[in-house]
Design an enzyme around this catalytic site. Structure first.
Site, mmCIF file in Angstrom:
data_model
loop_
_atom_site.group_PDB
_atom_site.id
_atom_site.type_symbol
_atom_site.label_atom_id
_atom_site.label_comp_id
_atom_site.label_asym_id
_atom_site.label_seq_id
_atom_site.Cartn_x
_atom_site.Cartn_y
_atom_site.Cartn_z
ATOM 1 N N SER A 1 8.792 10.277 -20.773
ATOM 2 C CA SER A 1 10.112 10.572 -21.330
ATOM 3 C C SER A 1 10.588 9.421 -22.205
ATOM 4 O O SER A 1 9.878 9.011 -23.126
ATOM 5 C CB SER A 1 11.101 10.891 -20.201
ATOM 6 O OG SER A 1 12.310 11.382 -20.702
ATOM 7 N N ASP B 1 8.854 22.167 -22.897
ATOM 8 C CA ASP B 1 9.607 20.930 -22.668
ATOM 9 C C ASP B 1 10.523 20.629 -23.857
ATOM 10 O O ASP B 1 10.085 20.545 -25.000
ATOM 11 C CB ASP B 1 8.627 19.783 -22.449
ATOM 12 C CG ASP B 1 9.316 18.494 -22.041
ATOM 13 O OD1 ASP B 1 10.558 18.448 -22.045
ATOM 14 O OD2 ASP B 1 8.609 17.534 -21.721
#
Length: 611
Positions: free
Chosen positions: A389, A441
């Site tokens: 991330s 995502d």
């Protein structure tokens, strides 16, 4: 549509948002009315106790009051079902009905208070009657309290200013006074969003860097939403429509549009090797989250396993710095990775922003000699930077910074943010960086440009939809849970205007607006390519796509296919039930396991009909 204007201010609720709460209250009120009626008919001859006449009168008046409330709520539900999001005309009587409904709370509060007093003085009456009236009083106050909570939720801090602008904008052209007022409105919106960010991130340390981050984020959110006059449910309906439209477009794509070419042997071997590397490094990247992720993955035994590490003070050769609960974090890292204490030289749990974290790590690793010390102990090892991330973004930047001193450095970025690198840096990063993305995502697709594109698509779908909002939400809920046919999607107005939406929508009566003489495209900061240049994710990208039917309640074990993907495949935010969960580190670990165990299909192209 625009939020309703009541009592001279705008509220974060539209006239078609009252179907579900109104239906719920209507159901409760009807049951309540039937229960009181049955109670009165059965026990009206047994109210010969002290205060019994008052209790009988209380039930009679309550029946009348509930009947009026039921009729009002029925009218609210029926009116809320009319029209569409952009056609509020059939719902113009909603404001009057809401004023009537709110006015009925006054006699209900008074009568509930009197009922509480009378029942307290009627202890000699039939216990069933007394208990039923006590329950009635309690239910009355619960509904009143629930209504107060709803009012607080839909309260818009900028409602007074927005209502003034909403009433003026359709009839007045842009002038300096209007521009000054809009500027003040945006400043107020930024302040409100900053307070919301601080409340949401109340545990974050409040320093100058955090204040700058809060201010920048608040400015982005206020800018993004400042030119719309939509309520949250409108955005949910738009996302629902967009989800089905995206699935429909993907389903109807020709195979040549989905699969550009079949992978050659060299490309297949390279993909297999990189997948194995990702499978090896991903648990280590996930371990950086420390004890919260460990307990999340082991909810029943995790706390007991790391409890001793949290309470133990250990002095060893490794260096642990930054943050609180360091030993809890480090104990979790050891358990999630299977590594030993001797495998670590330096551990840092500093958590600043992406670029600040990269600079901090570079200073510690190079300037403080940590890497030199490590290579002096194990010169045969290579250097690999990994992260997940935002940590993936920091890892990609750090790899660039280390390339000068360590030209063979490698980087594996798991679910990295899209808005990270310029075009030239993106091309350069392909030589040493591999990114991994799972499914839909949202983070690898998240950028200011993509957000603006998402907003335009949502507005266009809302403007062209010919169904009421409650049907859109019911259909979307079913589709998200159980799947279905995405082609069954009403997105065109019957005989409507299909021209693109080009105007800011704040204060407009409809989303189908026309270009005004005073409008300038440069008024919108998001439309300026100089302020928001296109940014790209790092390195070559491996995309793991889920096979099988869509829907969160599908009874099957998800399997994944892997392929090399171009960054342009992530230039659009994809809507789906897993757009957030596909970002979770444990999902990435499971996805890698379910690809790596299927060697026959590890490099197969994506099937044309997969969703």
């Amino acid at each position: 549509m625009a939020g309703m204007v009541l009592f001279g201010r705008r509220w974060a609720i539209a006239s078609d948002d009252l179907f579900f709460p109104g239906l719920f209250e209507l159901f409760l009120r009807v049951l309540w009315w039937l229960g009181i009626l049955a109670l009165y008919l059965r026990y009206r001859g047994k109210l010969d106790c002290a205060r019994g006449v008052l209790l009988g009168n209380y039930m009679v008046v309550l029946l009348v009051l509930l009947a009026v409330i039921v009729c009002t709520m029925l009218a609210i539900v029926c009116v809320s079902m009319r029209g569409t999001i952009c056609n509020p005309g059939p719902r113009k009587s909603m404001s009057t009905l809401l004023y009537i409904r709110l006015a009925l709370f006054l006699p209900e509060i008074v009568w509930a208070s009197l009922g509480a007093v009378w029942v307290a003085e009627s202890t000699q009456c039939d216990k069933i009657v007394v208990s039923a009236i006590i329950a009635t009083v309690v239910v009355s106050w619960v509904i009143i309290g629930f209504t107060v909570v709803i009012i607080m939720v839909v309260f818009d801090p900028l409602g007074g200013k927005a209502a003034r602008y909403s009433s003026a904008a359709p009839t007045l052209a842009f002038n300096p006074e209007d521009s000054q007022f809009v500027g003040g409105l945006k400043t107020a919106a930024t302040s409100v969003w900053e307070k919301r960010m601080k409340l949401l991130c109340c545990c974050v340390e409040r320093d100058d860097q955090a204040h700058m981050a809060f201010s920048s984020t608040a400015e982005l959110f206020s800018t993004y939403f400042s030119d719309t006059d939509l309520v949250p449910s409108d955005l949910v309906a738009g996302l629902t429509l967009l989800h089905q439209q995206q699935d429909s477009l993907r389903r109807n794509q020709a195979p040549t549009e989905v699969v550009s070419h079949s992978p050659g042997p060299a490309q297949k071997d390279d993909l297999d090797a990189e997948l194995e590397n990702c499978r090896h490094y991903m648990p280590i990247a996930a371990a950086a989250y420390g004890w919260p992720l460990y307990i999340y993955r082991n909810p029943f035994t995790g706390l007991c396993r790391i409890g001793g590490d949290c309470c133990r003070s250990r002095t060893t050769e490794y260096d642990v710095v930054g943050g609180d609960q360091l030993h809890c974090h480090f104990g979790s890292v050891l358990r999630m990775t299977g590594l030993q204490h001797r495998d670590f030289i330096h551990i840092s749990f500093h958590d600043k922003g992406i670029s600040q974290a990269a600079k901090y790590l570079y200073r510690r690793l190079v300037s403080d000699g940590i890497l030199s010390q490590a290579f002096s102990v194990a010169p045969e090892y290579g250097l690999v930077i990994i992260g997940h991330s935002l940590g993936a973004g920091a890892a990609a930047l750090l790899a660039f910074m280390l390339r000068g001193a360590y030209p063979h450095v490698r980087c594996y970025a798991f679910s990295p943010p899209r808005g990270l690198l310029s075009k030239s840096l993106y091309e350069s990063s392909k030589d040493f960086t591999v990114s991994l993305v799972v499914g839909k995502d949202v983070v690898p697709r998240l950028s200011v440009t993509n957000m603006e594109d998402l907003k335009k698509k949502i507005l266009r779908l809302i403007a062209h939809c010919n169904k009421p909002k409650y049907k859109i939400l019911l259909r979307g809920c079913w589709y998200g849970l159980f799947g279905g046919n995405p082609d069954d999607l009403p997105t065109e107005l019957d005989g409507g205007d299909h021209r693109d939406l080009t105007l800011p929508l704040l204060g407009e009566q409809s989303l189908l607006t026309h270009k005004s003489p005073g409008y300038r495209p440069s008024d919108s900061p998001l439309g300026s390519p100089t302020k928001y240049p296109p940014l790209y994710p790092p390195g070559r990208i491996i995309h793991l796509e889920e096979e099988g039917p869509s829907g969160r309640c599908s009874c099957y074990t998800a399997q994944y296919t892997a392929k090399w993907a171009h960054e342009s495949e992530f230039s659009e935010i994809l809507i789906g039930g897993k757009m957030l969960t596909d970002h979770m580190p444990d999902v990435l670990i499971r996805a890698l396991d379910r690809v790596s165990n299927r060697d026959a299909c590890i490099s197969c192209p994506t099937p044309a009909g997969s969703a």
